[in-house]
Design a protein around this motif. Structure first.
Motif, PDB file in Angstrom:
ATOM      1  N   ALA A  82     -19.147  42.846 -46.923  1.00  0.00           N
ATOM      2  CA  ALA A  82     -18.883  41.832 -47.943  1.00  0.00           C
ATOM      3  C   ALA A  82     -18.278  42.455 -49.194  1.00  0.00           C
ATOM      4  CB  ALA A  82     -20.182  41.097 -48.282  1.00  0.00           C
ATOM      5  N   ALA A  83     -18.845  43.573 -49.652  1.00  0.00           N
ATOM      6  CA  ALA A  83     -18.341  44.223 -50.861  1.00  0.00           C
ATOM      7  C   ALA A  83     -16.924  44.755 -50.649  1.00  0.00           C
ATOM      8  CB  ALA A  83     -19.278  45.354 -51.272  1.00  0.00           C
ATOM      9  N   ALA A  84     -16.671  45.338 -49.481  1.00  0.00           N
ATOM     10  CA  ALA A  84     -15.332  45.858 -49.189  1.00  0.00           C
ATOM     11  C   ALA A  84     -14.297  44.735 -49.174  1.00  0.00           C
ATOM     12  CB  ALA A  84     -15.342  46.592 -47.847  1.00  0.00           C
ATOM     13  N   ARG A  85     -14.684  43.591 -48.640  1.00  0.00           N
ATOM     14  CA  ARG A  85     -13.769  42.443 -48.608  1.00  0.00           C
ATOM     15  C   ARG A  85     -13.387  42.028 -50.022  1.00  0.00           C
ATOM     16  NH1 ARG A  85     -16.351  37.775 -45.458  1.00  0.00           N
ATOM     17  NH2 ARG A  85     -16.136  39.342 -43.814  1.00  0.00           N
ATOM     18  N   LEU A  86     -14.354  41.991 -50.918  1.00  0.00           N
ATOM     19  CA  LEU A  86     -14.074  41.619 -52.301  1.00  0.00           C
ATOM     20  C   LEU A  86     -13.191  42.647 -53.004  1.00  0.00           C
ATOM     21  CD1 LEU A  86     -17.614  40.307 -53.285  1.00  0.00           C
ATOM     22  CD2 LEU A  86     -15.519  38.940 -53.224  1.00  0.00           C
ATOM     23  N   ARG A  87     -13.312  43.908 -52.604  1.00  0.00           N
ATOM     24  CA  ARG A  87     -12.495  44.974 -53.210  1.00  0.00           C
ATOM     25  C   ARG A  87     -11.153  45.143 -52.492  1.00  0.00           C
ATOM     26  NH1 ARG A  87     -14.864  50.403 -53.215  1.00  0.00           N
ATOM     27  NH2 ARG A  87     -13.571  50.755 -55.070  1.00  0.00           N
ATOM     28  N   ARG A  88     -10.957  44.407 -51.414  1.00  0.00           N
ATOM     29  CA  ARG A  88      -9.745  44.520 -50.596  1.00  0.00           C
ATOM     30  C   ARG A  88      -9.579  45.963 -50.090  1.00  0.00           C
ATOM     31  NH1 ARG A  88      -6.820  39.858 -50.995  1.00  0.00           N
ATOM     32  NH2 ARG A  88      -7.281  38.516 -52.786  1.00  0.00           N
ATOM     33  N   LYS A  89     -10.693  46.486 -49.598  1.00  0.00           N
ATOM     34  CA  LYS A  89     -10.735  47.849 -49.075  1.00  0.00           C
ATOM     35  C   LYS A  89     -11.220  47.829 -47.631  1.00  0.00           C
ATOM     36  CE  LYS A  89     -10.407  50.515 -53.004  1.00  0.00           C
ATOM     37  NZ  LYS A  89      -9.679  51.785 -53.179  1.00  0.00           N
ATOM     38  N   ALA A  90     -10.831  48.867 -46.885  1.00  0.00           N
ATOM     39  CA  ALA A  90     -11.462  49.077 -45.589  1.00  0.00           C
ATOM     40  C   ALA A  90     -12.931  49.423 -45.822  1.00  0.00           C
ATOM     41  CB  ALA A  90     -10.770  50.212 -44.845  1.00  0.00           C
ATOM     42  N   VAL A  91     -13.796  49.031 -44.901  1.00  0.00           N
ATOM     43  CA  VAL A  91     -15.233  49.253 -45.098  1.00  0.00           C
ATOM     44  C   VAL A  91     -15.528  50.744 -45.255  1.00  0.00           C
ATOM     45  CG1 VAL A  91     -17.544  48.897 -44.155  1.00  0.00           C
ATOM     46  CG2 VAL A  91     -15.782  47.180 -43.775  1.00  0.00           C
ATOM     47  N   GLY A  92     -14.907  51.589 -44.430  1.00  0.00           N
ATOM     48  CA  GLY A  92     -15.138  53.024 -44.533  1.00  0.00           C
ATOM     49  C   GLY A  92     -14.743  53.574 -45.886  1.00  0.00           C
ATOM     50  N   ASP A  93     -13.600  53.142 -46.417  1.00  0.00           N
ATOM     51  CA  ASP A  93     -13.162  53.612 -47.738  1.00  0.00           C
ATOM     52  C   ASP A  93     -14.135  53.165 -48.817  1.00  0.00           C
ATOM     53  OD1 ASP A  93     -10.935  54.818 -46.638  1.00  0.00           O
ATOM     54  OD2 ASP A  93      -9.599  53.131 -47.069  1.00  0.00           O
ATOM     55  N   HIS A  94     -14.618  51.928 -48.697  1.00  0.00           N
ATOM     56  CA  HIS A  94     -15.585  51.433 -49.679  1.00  0.00           C
ATOM     57  C   HIS A  94     -16.857  52.275 -49.679  1.00  0.00           C
ATOM     58  CE1 HIS A  94     -18.380  48.790 -51.783  1.00  0.00           C
ATOM     59  NE2 HIS A  94     -19.177  48.869 -50.724  1.00  0.00           N
ATOM     60  N   VAL A  95     -17.402  52.561 -48.488  1.00  0.00           N
ATOM     61  CA  VAL A  95     -18.656  53.317 -48.405  1.00  0.00           C
ATOM     62  C   VAL A  95     -18.445  54.747 -48.900  1.00  0.00           C
ATOM     63  CG1 VAL A  95     -20.449  54.191 -46.854  1.00  0.00           C
ATOM     64  CG2 VAL A  95     -19.556  51.883 -46.541  1.00  0.00           C
ATOM     65  N   ARG A  96     -17.327  55.375 -48.543  1.00  0.00           N
ATOM     66  CA  ARG A  96     -17.045  56.731 -49.047  1.00  0.00           C
ATOM     67  C   ARG A  96     -16.985  56.750 -50.570  1.00  0.00           C
ATOM     68  NH1 ARG A  96     -13.020  56.180 -45.083  1.00  0.00           N
ATOM     69  NH2 ARG A  96     -13.599  57.185 -43.098  1.00  0.00           N
ATOM     70  N   GLU A  97     -16.311  55.766 -51.152  1.00  0.00           N
ATOM     71  CA  GLU A  97     -16.191  55.716 -52.613  1.00  0.00           C
ATOM     72  C   GLU A  97     -17.537  55.446 -53.266  1.00  0.00           C
ATOM     73  OE1 GLU A  97     -13.099  52.934 -53.560  1.00  0.00           O
ATOM     74  OE2 GLU A  97     -11.615  54.026 -52.345  1.00  0.00           O
ATOM     75  N   ASN A  98     -18.332  54.576 -52.663  1.00  0.00           N
ATOM     76  CA  ASN A  98     -19.681  54.317 -53.179  1.00  0.00           C
ATOM     77  C   ASN A  98     -20.508  55.600 -53.164  1.00  0.00           C
ATOM     78  OD1 ASN A  98     -22.032  51.546 -52.559  1.00  0.00           O
ATOM     79  ND2 ASN A  98     -22.242  53.315 -53.884  1.00  0.00           N
ATOM     80  N   SER A  99     -20.426  56.355 -52.081  1.00  0.00           N
ATOM     81  CA  SER A  99     -21.212  57.583 -51.950  1.00  0.00           C
ATOM     82  C   SER A  99     -20.745  58.653 -52.930  1.00  0.00           C
ATOM     83  CB  SER A  99     -21.124  58.111 -50.516  1.00  0.00           C
ATOM     84  OG  SER A  99     -21.698  57.190 -49.617  1.00  0.00           O
ATOM     85  N   ALA A 100     -19.426  58.789 -53.095  1.00  0.00           N
ATOM     86  CA  ALA A 100     -18.902  59.762 -54.063  1.00  0.00           C
ATOM     87  C   ALA A 100     -19.309  59.376 -55.477  1.00  0.00           C
ATOM     88  CB  ALA A 100     -17.384  59.848 -53.941  1.00  0.00           C
ATOM     89  N   TRP A 101     -19.257  58.088 -55.778  1.00  0.00           N
ATOM     90  CA  TRP A 101     -19.657  57.590 -57.098  1.00  0.00           C
ATOM     91  C   TRP A 101     -21.125  57.894 -57.363  1.00  0.00           C
ATOM     92  CZ3 TRP A 101     -23.202  53.742 -58.476  1.00  0.00           C
ATOM     93  CH2 TRP A 101     -23.102  53.225 -59.772  1.00  0.00           C
ATOM     94  N   LEU A 102     -21.973  57.697 -56.341  1.00  0.00           N
ATOM     95  CA  LEU A 102     -23.394  57.999 -56.494  1.00  0.00           C
ATOM     96  C   LEU A 102     -23.630  59.484 -56.728  1.00  0.00           C
ATOM     97  CD1 LEU A 102     -25.195  55.800 -53.831  1.00  0.00           C
ATOM     98  CD2 LEU A 102     -25.568  55.770 -56.294  1.00  0.00           C
TER      99      LEU A 102
END
Length: 213
Positions: A82-102
């Motif tokens: 759901a979050a990746a869809r709102l960001r217009r990102k692939a799910v994998g890219d979203h999770v990688r960016e979330n993890s790097a941000w954390l």
């Protein structure tokens, strides 16, 4: 059925969603990222979950998570979609960016000092074991091969979570090792391999090769 859609199905229909759990910090990290990087923040993610038929997951993310508390983990898959869809990102890219941000956010202060005085090899060898403390399933073995290379295996991971674990490692590990002094970092994740079952769900082994200079 893809691992992510299987994870979504498991969250919404499992008779016992507490079979696989994670610390509240994992969900807090996702919600904090939504509020900073997702248009509309956590409220928009919950609305998207409802619109896509995942009302149970949307209600779950109304929880006031306690950092050290234990919560069902499979919701991270459905909410990531759901979050990746709102960001217009692939799910994998979203999770990688979330993890790097954390990693950037959480490995600062005293943790940054510890990382700066530990060797890169020591940090690389311990990250897997430290990360598994956030889950009540699975185990990890790490194998330092030679200077600049460490391999590790995580076993007993619920199959729907396999891709998510890989994406998290690919986002988090490079940030942590660079804080410890590495100049460049490469994380190679293999495809999950079924290694058994737990509570009626297939589990997988995940293999990583971490290289740095």
């Amino acid at each position: 059925m893809t691992p992510l859609s299987e994870g979504a199905r498991s969250v919404d229909s499992s008779p016992d969603p507490d079979l696989f759990r994670t610390k509240g910090l994992v969900h807090i990290g996702a919600v904090d990222f939504w509020n900073e990087r997702v248009p509309g923040g956590a409220e928009a993610v919950r609305a998207t979950l409802v619109d896509s038929g995942h009302e149970k997951v949307a209600r779950f993310y109304e929880t006031r998570f306690v950092p050290g508390g234990w919560y069902p983990v499979l919701a991270v898959l459905t909410s990531a979609v759901a979050a990746a869809r709102l960001r217009r990102k692939a799910v994998g890219d979203h999770v990688r960016e979330n993890s790097a941000w954390l990693a950037e956010r959480d490995l600062r202060g005293v943790y940054r000092v510890i990382l700066s005085i530990a060797s890169v090899e020591a940090v690389a060898s311990r990250l897997g074991g430290l990360s598994m403390r956030y889950f009540d399933f699975g185990s990890v073995k790490t194998y330092p091969l030679h200077r600049g290379v460490v391999e590790s295996d995580r076993v007993g991971i619920p199959a729907p979570l396999g891709p998510w674990f890989n994406w998290c490692a690919e986002g988090f590990v490079p940030v942590a090792l660079k804080m410890a002094g590495a100049k460049s970092v490469e994380v190679r994740s293999s495809q999950p391999v079924v290694d058994g079952t737990a509570y009626g769900m297939a589990t997988v082994r995940l293999h990583y090769e971490i290289r740095w200079t």
